[in-house]
Design a protein around this motif. Structure first.
Motif, mmCIF file in Angstrom:
data_model
loop_
_atom_site.group_PDB
_atom_site.id
_atom_site.type_symbol
_atom_site.label_atom_id
_atom_site.label_comp_id
_atom_site.label_asym_id
_atom_site.label_seq_id
_atom_site.Cartn_x
_atom_site.Cartn_y
_atom_site.Cartn_z
ATOM 1 N N HIS A 46 -22.300 -8.560 25.853
ATOM 2 C CA HIS A 46 -22.689 -8.274 24.469
ATOM 3 C C HIS A 46 -24.197 -8.051 24.368
ATOM 4 O O HIS A 46 -24.659 -7.140 23.678
ATOM 5 C CB HIS A 46 -22.255 -9.439 23.576
ATOM 6 N N HIS A 47 -24.957 -8.856 25.080
ATOM 7 C CA HIS A 47 -26.419 -8.738 25.065
ATOM 8 C C HIS A 47 -26.881 -7.406 25.648
ATOM 9 O O HIS A 47 -27.867 -6.821 25.196
ATOM 10 C CB HIS A 47 -27.026 -9.898 25.851
ATOM 11 N N LEU A 48 -26.149 -6.903 26.674
ATOM 12 C CA LEU A 48 -26.504 -5.642 27.319
ATOM 13 C C LEU A 48 -25.867 -4.430 26.639
ATOM 14 O O LEU A 48 -25.985 -3.304 27.133
ATOM 15 C CB LEU A 48 -26.068 -5.681 28.793
ATOM 16 N N ASN A 49 -25.178 -4.672 25.506
ATOM 17 C CA ASN A 49 -24.528 -3.594 24.748
ATOM 18 C C ASN A 49 -23.488 -2.845 25.581
ATOM 19 O O ASN A 49 -23.353 -1.622 25.488
ATOM 20 C CB ASN A 49 -25.569 -2.615 24.200
ATOM 21 N N ILE A 50 -22.764 -3.591 26.413
ATOM 22 C CA ILE A 50 -21.672 -3.025 27.202
ATOM 23 C C ILE A 50 -20.368 -3.238 26.445
ATOM 24 O O ILE A 50 -20.047 -4.371 26.067
ATOM 25 C CB ILE A 50 -21.593 -3.685 28.591
ATOM 26 N N ALA A 51 -19.642 -2.153 26.209
ATOM 27 C CA ALA A 51 -18.391 -2.252 25.466
ATOM 28 C C ALA A 51 -17.390 -3.106 26.225
ATOM 29 O O ALA A 51 -16.986 -2.765 27.335
ATOM 30 C CB ALA A 51 -17.815 -0.860 25.229
ATOM 31 N N CYS A 52 -17.001 -4.222 25.627
ATOM 32 C CA CYS A 52 -16.101 -5.156 26.301
ATOM 33 C C CYS A 52 -15.057 -5.657 25.316
ATOM 34 O O CYS A 52 -15.404 -6.198 24.262
ATOM 35 C CB CYS A 52 -16.898 -6.340 26.872
ATOM 36 N N SER A 53 -13.791 -5.458 25.656
ATOM 37 C CA SER A 53 -12.706 -6.068 24.891
ATOM 38 C C SER A 53 -12.367 -7.396 25.561
ATOM 39 O O SER A 53 -12.224 -7.451 26.780
ATOM 40 C CB SER A 53 -11.475 -5.162 24.870
ATOM 41 N N ALA A 54 -12.246 -8.455 24.764
ATOM 42 C CA ALA A 54 -12.040 -9.784 25.329
ATOM 43 C C ALA A 54 -10.733 -10.384 24.829
ATOM 44 O O ALA A 54 -10.354 -10.202 23.661
ATOM 45 C CB ALA A 54 -13.215 -10.694 24.987
ATOM 46 N N TYR A 55 -10.083 -11.125 25.728
ATOM 47 C CA TYR A 55 -8.763 -11.694 25.447
ATOM 48 C C TYR A 55 -8.743 -13.148 25.902
ATOM 49 O O TYR A 55 -9.191 -13.470 27.000
ATOM 50 C CB TYR A 55 -7.676 -10.910 26.187
ATOM 51 N N ASP A 56 -8.205 -14.009 25.051
ATOM 52 C CA ASP A 56 -8.067 -15.425 25.390
ATOM 53 C C ASP A 56 -6.587 -15.726 25.563
ATOM 54 O O ASP A 56 -5.804 -15.624 24.622
ATOM 55 C CB ASP A 56 -8.674 -16.300 24.291
ATOM 56 N N SER A 57 -6.215 -16.094 26.797
ATOM 57 C CA SER A 57 -4.824 -16.406 27.089
ATOM 58 C C SER A 57 -4.607 -17.902 27.277
ATOM 59 O O SER A 57 -3.561 -18.329 27.739
ATOM 60 C CB SER A 57 -4.360 -15.654 28.353
ATOM 61 N N ASP A 58 -5.619 -18.693 26.917
ATOM 62 C CA ASP A 58 -5.511 -20.141 27.022
ATOM 63 C C ASP A 58 -4.962 -20.667 25.704
ATOM 64 O O ASP A 58 -5.685 -20.770 24.714
ATOM 65 C CB ASP A 58 -6.882 -20.755 27.327
ATOM 66 N N ILE A 74 -12.022 -11.634 19.322
ATOM 67 C CA ILE A 74 -11.266 -11.939 20.534
ATOM 68 C C ILE A 74 -9.777 -11.830 20.238
ATOM 69 O O ILE A 74 -9.296 -12.353 19.232
ATOM 70 C CB ILE A 74 -11.566 -13.376 21.033
ATOM 71 N N SER A 75 -9.032 -11.154 21.100
ATOM 72 C CA SER A 75 -7.588 -11.064 20.944
ATOM 73 C C SER A 75 -6.918 -12.247 21.630
ATOM 74 O O SER A 75 -7.320 -12.642 22.726
ATOM 75 C CB SER A 75 -7.061 -9.756 21.550
ATOM 76 N N ARG A 76 -5.912 -12.805 21.002
ATOM 77 C CA ARG A 76 -5.141 -13.895 21.599
ATOM 78 C C ARG A 76 -3.901 -13.296 22.268
ATOM 79 O O ARG A 76 -3.151 -12.527 21.654
ATOM 80 C CB ARG A 76 -4.701 -14.901 20.527
ATOM 81 N N ILE A 77 -3.689 -13.640 23.537
ATOM 82 C CA ILE A 77 -2.506 -13.187 24.265
ATOM 83 C C ILE A 77 -1.906 -14.380 24.997
ATOM 84 O O ILE A 77 -2.519 -15.443 25.084
ATOM 85 C CB ILE A 77 -2.830 -12.056 25.275
ATOM 86 N N ASN A 78 -0.708 -14.199 25.533
ATOM 87 C CA ASN A 78 -0.030 -15.275 26.258
ATOM 88 C C ASN A 78 0.686 -14.683 27.463
ATOM 89 O O ASN A 78 1.777 -14.129 27.325
ATOM 90 C CB ASN A 78 0.947 -15.993 25.328
ATOM 91 N N ILE A 79 0.077 -14.797 28.639
ATOM 92 C CA ILE A 79 0.698 -14.190 29.823
ATOM 93 C C ILE A 79 1.914 -14.972 30.290
ATOM 94 O O ILE A 79 2.717 -14.467 31.083
ATOM 95 C CB ILE A 79 -0.304 -14.038 30.987
ATOM 96 N N ALA A 80 2.056 -16.218 29.825
ATOM 97 C CA ALA A 80 3.211 -17.025 30.232
ATOM 98 C C ALA A 80 4.474 -16.628 29.467
ATOM 99 O O ALA A 80 5.585 -16.965 29.875
ATOM 100 C CB ALA A 80 2.913 -18.508 30.020
ATOM 101 N N LEU A 81 4.297 -15.919 28.369
ATOM 102 C CA LEU A 81 5.422 -15.483 27.536
ATOM 103 C C LEU A 81 5.690 -14.007 27.786
ATOM 104 O O LEU A 81 4.793 -13.177 27.617
ATOM 105 C CB LEU A 81 5.084 -15.725 26.063
ATOM 106 N N ARG A 82 6.898 -13.687 28.193
ATOM 107 C CA ARG A 82 7.199 -12.280 28.490
ATOM 108 C C ARG A 82 6.990 -11.433 27.235
ATOM 109 O O ARG A 82 7.565 -11.689 26.184
ATOM 110 C CB ARG A 82 8.627 -12.135 28.999
ATOM 111 N N GLY A 83 6.159 -10.427 27.358
ATOM 112 C CA GLY A 83 5.802 -9.581 26.222
ATOM 113 C C GLY A 83 4.595 -10.088 25.461
ATOM 114 O O GLY A 83 4.062 -9.386 24.603
ATOM 115 N N GLY A 84 4.137 -11.302 25.803
ATOM 116 C CA GLY A 84 3.047 -11.915 25.060
ATOM 117 C C GLY A 84 1.677 -11.349 25.367
ATOM 118 O O GLY A 84 0.698 -11.705 24.705
#
Length: 255
Positions: A46-58, A74-84
């Motif tokens: 963010h400080h370097l102005n680099i486009a970054c999409s961030a995801y929290d799967s915790d 921040i997008s919330r995702i769940n890799i433990a859930l199929r389709g999540g």
């Protein structure tokens, strides 16, 4: 230059075709500093102005979301859930961010393997122009080394690896279990890069945690942190940035 060094150089060179990075932050269990590194890395992007999409799967301790959603999103995702976590690949295809950063849950090795096999994450990302970087945040325990070894056995050289020695657990020289392991030999042979995450004074870290600050917010004059604590965070961020540049090709950054 040794044969191993030449091999590593050739492999790194061949990966330069990938202009975009999908970065997965892993750790063998809670408390290794996995989410702290993810937060620091996102702060640098963010400080370097680099486009970054961030995801929290915790799902149990979503630090990345708690500290950064209000300022970055921040997008919330769940890799433990199929389709999540389907949104991750969809975003890579549709939004095409330069960097996609995913903070995985602690000990997510099995969940990641099932997710990868379900959606063919590595090859699908490659088709979209992304190379995966797996970041393993290391403590000094045996399980930390084993977790990295299992990841390398599963992914082999289809991804790039960064091992982060968390200096909260002692100086870099104290990580003898990793340094003297066959896992590190394998890690270096397939082009892995080792960096460190500097230690941040516990009381300073706790203040940031209490107020849900981003690290960059914590150094601001209006953060309510003392001048000494702001100076500590400023130095921590500066050192983090220098370390991240050491693996710049795998993080999609350059000094």
């Amino acid at each position: 230059m040794t044969i191993t060094s030449k091999l590593q150089k050739t492999k790194r060179s061949s990966r330069s075709q990938y202009q975009k990075r999908l970065i997965l932050i892993t750790g063998n269990k809670g408390g290794t500093g996995k989410s702290s590194f993810a937060r620091g890395l996102l702060d640098v992007y963010h400080h370097l102005n680099i486009a970054c999409s961030a995801y929290d799967s915790d799902t149990q301790n979503p630090q990345l979301f708690r500290h950064y959603n209000k300022t970055i999103g921040i997008s919330r995702i769940n890799i433990a859930l199929r389709g999540g976590a389907d949104v991750l690949l969809d975003d890579l295809e549709q939004q095409k961010p330069a960097i996609a950063l995913v903070d995985l849950p602690a000990g997510a090795g099995d969940s990641f393997e099932r997710y990868e096999q379900d959606v063919q994450l590595i090859s699908s990302a490659s088709e979209l122009g992304y190379r995966l970087t797996i970041v393993s945040v290391m403590s000094r325990v045996k399980d930390s080394v084993n977790a990295l070894r299992l990841l390398m056995e599963f992914c082999s050289d289809r991804v790039d690896y960064v091992a982060v020695k968390n200096l909260h657990f002692g100086e870099a020289e104290k990580f003898k279990r990793f340094d003297q392991s066959r896992a590190k030999e394998q890690f270096l042979a397939i082009g892995g890069i080792e960096i460190v995450m500097p230690d941040l004074f516990d009381d300073t870290y706790d203040l940031i945690d209490e107020k849900d600050f981003t690290f960059r917010e914590a150094v601001g004059a209006t953060s309510s942190l003392s001048r000494a604590n702001r100076s500590r965070v400023h130095q921590w961020l500066k050192t983090m940035e220098l370390e991240i540049f050491k693996a710049g090709q795998y993080f999609g950054v350059s000094p």
